[in-house]
Design an enzyme around this catalytic site. Structure first.
Site, PDB file in Angstrom:
ATOM      1  N   SER A 232       0.793  -1.276  -0.048  1.00 32.52           N
ATOM      2  CA  SER A 232      -0.038   0.028   0.134  1.00 32.52           C
ATOM      3  C   SER A 232       0.992   1.334  -0.113  1.00 32.52           C
ATOM      4  O   SER A 232       1.934   1.377  -0.954  1.00 32.52           O
ATOM      5  CB  SER A 232      -1.082  -0.087   1.294  1.00 32.52           C
ATOM      6  OG  SER A 232      -2.261   0.830   1.171  1.00 32.52           O
ATOM      7  N   ASP A 451      -8.576  -4.462  -6.031  1.00 32.75           N
ATOM      8  CA  ASP A 451      -8.135  -3.658  -4.987  1.00 32.75           C
ATOM      9  C   ASP A 451      -8.964  -2.521  -4.911  1.00 32.75           C
ATOM     10  O   ASP A 451      -9.083  -1.404  -5.834  1.00 32.75           O
ATOM     11  CB  ASP A 451      -6.654  -3.215  -5.473  1.00 32.75           C
ATOM     12  CG  ASP A 451      -6.040  -2.914  -3.956  1.00 32.75           C
ATOM     13  OD1 ASP A 451      -6.586  -2.000  -3.184  1.00 32.75           O
ATOM     14  OD2 ASP A 451      -4.872  -3.269  -3.697  1.00 32.75           O
ATOM     15  N   HIS A 481      -7.346  -5.797  -0.764  1.00 32.39           N
ATOM     16  CA  HIS A 481      -6.221  -4.762  -0.783  1.00 32.39           C
ATOM     17  C   HIS A 481      -4.950  -5.691  -0.459  1.00 32.39           C
ATOM     18  O   HIS A 481      -4.466  -6.051   0.572  1.00 32.39           O
ATOM     19  CB  HIS A 481      -6.335  -3.772   0.294  1.00 32.39           C
ATOM     20  CG  HIS A 481      -5.334  -2.935   0.348  1.00 32.39           C
ATOM     21  ND1 HIS A 481      -4.914  -2.136  -0.727  1.00 32.39           N
ATOM     22  CD2 HIS A 481      -4.640  -2.029   1.215  1.00 32.39           C
ATOM     23  CE1 HIS A 481      -4.241  -1.246  -0.750  1.00 32.39           C
ATOM     24  NE2 HIS A 481      -3.898  -1.091   0.885  1.00 32.39           N
TER      25      HIS A 481
END
Length: 512
Positions: A232, A451, A481
């Site tokens: 991320s 995602d 995610h």
């Protein structure tokens, strides 16, 4: 400015949700630092004092973050210059954690993890989910840390817990001039609180300084190259590191990739679309297994009603529109929480907001004890130290229709979040980060087609921005995610072969 949250935040909700459902001025970040001496003069010779880890601190979530790690884990504090422009001046402590490689005879070095946020604590996240990295641990010491301004590393604080309860429950999608004015005033009070409580470190918590901390960490750990696992926001941090120190990149994985070429408006629009896509994917999958699945009109209708009349959420708190929107978004980070989303929406329609409130609390870093970690305060501080853009309410108001078209559910919420840095006491460093990394070793970049927080297109943009011969793109056709922790055998075997053996996959490899 919405930013990706930690990939593992939703998983930490399991116990709480199960109980509910069964009971009902940056330091010169723009220049490259090829020479290790550029990073931190005498700091590079320090010796880390590794000791058994203490329980999680309040800024990391306290008891809500779990028990102290087991005996296999050690903790230490690295001293880094607070301001890299003054390497001999004041220092800041960077909290670290590690578990040594289980096959020391074949040890490669350290594998440093950042799980995203920005604002996620690596001290609590890595040991909690280390089973997922058991194979990697055979040849690497697993290492993570609380970045500067996060958790034990001088975690940013802005308001009291009681004040934060009111702040996150307040209306975040104004429909009138009075509501708009109230929103701006709340955000400015929040910024003033951050300055009052953490003003000393706010100029120094940006990503460029965190990248320099990574290079100092590499040296202190005794590694010639930085081997890195970024998730991320951790992909942005890793890419900025590759730009600053391209010749020091070892084997680096970027998973759930932030688009480095997007400004805050473009990023927020893409994220609104990503969550809308994930919500649609959830609804499509839900009807195959359940007869009480919510529809999009039901969800938007529920949020509209909560805007006018919140419902009880337990513990004397109400589920408001803002908390419900955060809760729905949090549930979309992982398929593991889709069933809770189904039940949470149904319960909220029946005047019971406990499940969606618990999900919203996780997004905001609130533990079951009512205490907040530094997650969201750190996220804001790092975001506003990075990005120079400052938007006015009038500018956002003109963009709401565009956001709403992209996402009827999340559009308004994401548009008004662009005011996040209104009144912030520190100027941002860039309009978009430079991640060009000519001369770097190959970097594996993995994008997930479903995602919600870091839309798939960001992976291709990252490969382009890293430059020819550096970024190696890989696609996972899945949901949630991140890819490595999805359970997909193809993703895991490909990444493991790269990190453990140096085997770079062919171009445009696809796993499904």
């Amino acid at each position: 400015m919405p930013r990706p949250r930690p990939v593992r935040a939703a998983a930490l909700l399991s116990a709480a949700l199960l109980a509910l459902t069964t009971a009902s001025c940056n330091g010169d970040g723009g220049n490259r630092g090829e020479d290790p001496a550029d990073t931190a003069n005498a700091s590079t010779t320090q010796k880390l004092d590794w000791k058994p880890c203490p329980p999680p601190s309040r800024s990391e979530g306290g008891e809500a973050a779990g028990s102290p790690p087991g005996r296999e884990w050690e903790c230490a504090t690295m001293r880094a210059p607070l301001d890299y422009a003054r390497p001999g001046g004041e220092t800041i402590g960077i909290a670290m954690i590690r578990a040594r490689a289980t096959d020391p005879a074949r040890r490669i070095g350290s594998l440093v993890f950042n799980f995203g946020g920005p604002g996620g604590s690596g001290i609590t996240t890595l040991p909690a989910f280390s089973d997922d990295y058991r194979t990697l641990r055979t040849r690497y010491d697993l290492v993570s840390f609380d970045p500067r301004g996060v958790g034990r590393s001088n975690g940013v604080t802005c308001m009291s817990d009681k004040e934060l309860d009111a702040y996150y429950a307040s209306d975040a999608t104004p429909a009138t001039r009075d509501e708009e004015k109230a929103l701006v005033e709340r955000i400015e009070r929040y910024a003033a609180g951050c300055r009052k409580r953490s003003g000393k470190i706010l100029p120094y918590v940006g990503t460029s300084n965190a990248a320099r901390d990574l290079d100092l960490m590499r040296q202190v750990l005794g590694d010639d190259k930085l081997h890195y696992f970024g998730v991320s926001y951790g992909t942005e941090l890793g890419a900025v590191y590759a730009h600053l120190f391209p010749k020091k990149v070892g084997r680096a994985l970027l998973d759930a990739v932030v688009d480095p070429a997007s400004d805050p408006v473009q990023s927020a629009l893409a994220q609104a679309g990503g969550f809308q896509l994930a919500l649609g994917n959830y609804m499509t999958a839900c009807v195959r297994t359940s007869d009480n699945c919510p529809t999009e009109p039901q969800v938007t209708g529920l949020l509209d009603r909560l805007d006018k009349r919140p419902v009880p959420g337990g513990g004397g708190r109400d589920l408001t529109q803002s908390l419900a929107t955060s809760g729905i978004a949090q549930a979309l980070y992982s398929r593991d929480f889709w069933d809770y989303l189904t039940e949470g929406v149904e319960d909220a329609e029946n005047n019971d907001g406990k499940i969606l409130l618990a999900l919203g609390d996780a997004m905001n870093g609130r533990g079951q004890d009512g205490r907040y970690s530094s997650l969201q305060a750190s996220l804001t501080a790092i975001t506003c130290a990075d990005f120079a853009q400052r938007y006015t309410a009038a500018e956002v108001e003109k963009k709401v229709a565009e956001f709403r078209k992209v996402s009827p559910v999340f559009g308004d919420f994401m548009a008004w979040s662009l005011l996040q840095c209104t009144g912030w006491p520190v100027k941002g460093e860039w309009r978009t980060p430079d991640v060009s990394a000519k001369g770097s070793a190959p970097v594996l970049v993995v994008g997930n087609t479903g995602d919600p927080a870091t839309p798939y297109e960001g992976a291709r943009k990252m490969v382009q921005e890293l430059g020819p011969g550096v970024g190696v793109e890989m696609t996972y056709r899945g949901e949630g995610h991140g890819a490595y922790d999805s359970g997909n055998a193809c993703v895991k075997s490909t990444v493991d072969a790269y990190l453990l053996e140096g085997t770079v996959p062919g171009p445009n490899k696809v796993c499904s």
